[in-house]
Motif scaffolding. Sequence first.
Motif, PDB file in Angstrom:
ATOM      1  N   UNK A 100       0.823  -1.211   0.000  1.00  0.00           N
ATOM      2  CA  UNK A 100       0.000   0.000   0.000  1.00  0.00           C
ATOM      3  C   UNK A 100       0.858   1.264   0.000  1.00  0.00           C
ATOM      4  N   UNK A 101       1.846   1.294   0.880  1.00  0.00           N
ATOM      5  CA  UNK A 101       2.772   2.433   0.958  1.00  0.00           C
ATOM      6  C   UNK A 101       4.172   1.899   0.707  1.00  0.00           C
ATOM      7  N   UNK A 102       4.734   2.137  -0.478  1.00  0.00           N
ATOM      8  CA  UNK A 102       6.052   1.578  -0.794  1.00  0.00           C
ATOM      9  C   UNK A 102       7.141   2.188   0.067  1.00  0.00           C
ATOM     10  N   UNK A 103       8.187   1.421   0.383  1.00  0.00           N
ATOM     11  CA  UNK A 103       9.264   1.912   1.236  1.00  0.00           C
ATOM     12  C   UNK A 103       9.902   3.214   0.753  1.00  0.00           C
ATOM     13  N   UNK A 104       9.924   3.451  -0.557  1.00  0.00           N
ATOM     14  CA  UNK A 104      10.540   4.687  -1.046  1.00  0.00           C
ATOM     15  C   UNK A 104       9.796   5.932  -0.574  1.00  0.00           C
ATOM     16  N   UNK A 105       8.522   5.786  -0.238  1.00  0.00           N
ATOM     17  CA  UNK A 105       7.769   6.914   0.288  1.00  0.00           C
ATOM     18  C   UNK A 105       8.298   7.339   1.661  1.00  0.00           C
ATOM     19  N   UNK A 106       8.424   6.400   2.577  1.00  0.00           N
ATOM     20  CA  UNK A 106       8.887   6.735   3.923  1.00  0.00           C
ATOM     21  C   UNK A 106      10.392   7.004   3.946  1.00  0.00           C
ATOM     22  N   UNK A 107      11.148   6.323   3.075  1.00  0.00           N
ATOM     23  CA  UNK A 107      12.590   6.573   3.003  1.00  0.00           C
ATOM     24  C   UNK A 107      12.859   7.999   2.528  1.00  0.00           C
ATOM     25  N   UNK A 108      12.054   8.503   1.601  1.00  0.00           N
ATOM     26  CA  UNK A 108      12.229   9.876   1.116  1.00  0.00           C
ATOM     27  C   UNK A 108      11.959  10.882   2.232  1.00  0.00           C
ATOM     28  N   UNK A 109      10.980  10.596   3.089  1.00  0.00           N
ATOM     29  CA  UNK A 109      10.712  11.467   4.235  1.00  0.00           C
ATOM     30  C   UNK A 109      11.906  11.447   5.180  1.00  0.00           C
ATOM     31  N   UNK A 110      12.425  10.263   5.464  1.00  0.00           N
ATOM     32  CA  UNK A 110      13.609  10.130   6.322  1.00  0.00           C
ATOM     33  C   UNK A 110      14.787  10.916   5.747  1.00  0.00           C
ATOM     34  N   UNK A 111      15.027  10.779   4.458  1.00  0.00           N
ATOM     35  CA  UNK A 111      16.156  11.467   3.825  1.00  0.00           C
ATOM     36  C   UNK A 111      15.998  12.982   3.902  1.00  0.00           C
ATOM     37  N   UNK A 112      14.774  13.469   3.708  1.00  0.00           N
ATOM     38  CA  UNK A 112      14.527  14.912   3.775  1.00  0.00           C
ATOM     39  C   UNK A 112      14.793  15.436   5.181  1.00  0.00           C
ATOM     40  N   UNK A 113      14.361  14.685   6.190  1.00  0.00           N
ATOM     41  CA  UNK A 113      14.586  15.084   7.577  1.00  0.00           C
ATOM     42  C   UNK A 113      16.074  15.119   7.902  1.00  0.00           C
ATOM     43  N   UNK A 114      16.783  14.085   7.480  1.00  0.00           N
ATOM     44  CA  UNK A 114      18.225  14.019   7.742  1.00  0.00           C
ATOM     45  C   UNK A 114      18.951  15.172   7.065  1.00  0.00           C
ATOM     46  N   UNK A 115      18.586  15.461   5.824  1.00  0.00           N
ATOM     47  CA  UNK A 115      19.214  16.554   5.076  1.00  0.00           C
ATOM     48  C   UNK A 115      18.969  17.897   5.754  1.00  0.00           C
ATOM     49  N   UNK A 116      17.783  18.061   6.360  1.00  0.00           N
ATOM     50  CA  UNK A 116      17.435  19.325   7.016  1.00  0.00           C
ATOM     51  C   UNK A 116      18.078  19.454   8.395  1.00  0.00           C
ATOM     52  N   UNK A 117      18.702  18.387   8.869  1.00  0.00           N
ATOM     53  CA  UNK A 117      19.356  18.433  10.166  1.00  0.00           C
ATOM     54  C   UNK A 117      18.489  17.972  11.319  1.00  0.00           C
ATOM     55  N   UNK A 118      17.319  17.423  11.016  1.00  0.00           N
ATOM     56  CA  UNK A 118      16.442  16.888  12.062  1.00  0.00           C
ATOM     57  C   UNK A 118      16.801  15.423  12.320  1.00  0.00           C
ATOM     58  N   UNK A 119      16.580  14.978  13.559  1.00  0.00           N
ATOM     59  CA  UNK A 119      16.849  13.584  13.862  1.00  0.00           C
ATOM     60  C   UNK A 119      15.789  12.699  13.223  1.00  0.00           C
TER      61      UNK A 119
END
Length: 298
Positions: free
Chosen positions: A239-258
């Motif tokens: 239903x929700x492919x891993x690339x969806x949540x991985x992209x959110x994780x990557x955006x957070x990491x890039x922004x400096x959020x844990x």
Amino acid sequence: MLRKISVPALFALLVFLVAPLSAELPKIERDVVYGTVGDLKLLADVYSPAEESDEPRPVVLLIHGGGWRGGNKTAGAEVALGNALANRGFVAVSISYRLVKDAGNGKFVNQWPAAIDDCRQAVCWIRENAEKLNVDATKMGAAGDSAGGHLVSLLGTTDAAKEGETSTRVQAVVNIYGPGDLTKDWTKYEIKANVAVQGMIDNFLGKGNEENQKAASPTLHVDDESASFLILQGGEDQLVPPEQTKALHDALTKAGSFSEFVLYEKDGHGFGPNTALRALAKSIEFFERELKAVPATN
């Protein structure tokens, strides 16, 4: 979804998490009105530790899944988290919110932004009633699965408050396989339910409404003020492919959020009992670290 956890597994989890700290079950106040929309009462179940505390406790808002069109505050994942959190020294607030309904003739009610408006109202209600609830409004988390994971992610990446108003942003988020970017065309994903999920998104946001798609996509709102995140995902989610949540994780990491991304490779959209136990324990550990809970005492 986590709500598929079996009764024996849920019982084992609660024994594991509850027994070491308290011989008493949490206190649960049901159907508390956290807001109104017209004549509709918005309801919450409040889970509190059995033991009294002179110090305000950290608080976690729980938001159920169901494709923005189903589910309620007594879903299995929310009940398990509510009980477990209360027995680790938190107050947990599980809410129901307005769901998308088919009104016939191709029209729908309770479309965007009804669901997130209700979730933000719940955040404000908790903060404005912090003394009554005995919670620390500066230590607020949110957890949700599927559509609930999407909504809590918005609470962690956006703040709808204007100057002088109560903030709607939370400090820590557990997103359990909740989508992050609703601008994507789900029919392009190689998952079994791609067409069905795109239909749910269209009903929720309005088909082809790019403005709503962007507004409803937490990945696109990540900045250096975003909450800390724990993202739990099944590698075989249809239903929700891993690339969806991985992209959110990557955006957070890039922004400096844990952000911590945990992929359970052999699980889908609905963890099996063993993974559900691990995911729930991981969620409690995350909130204890990020919100510095004071455990209940015997």
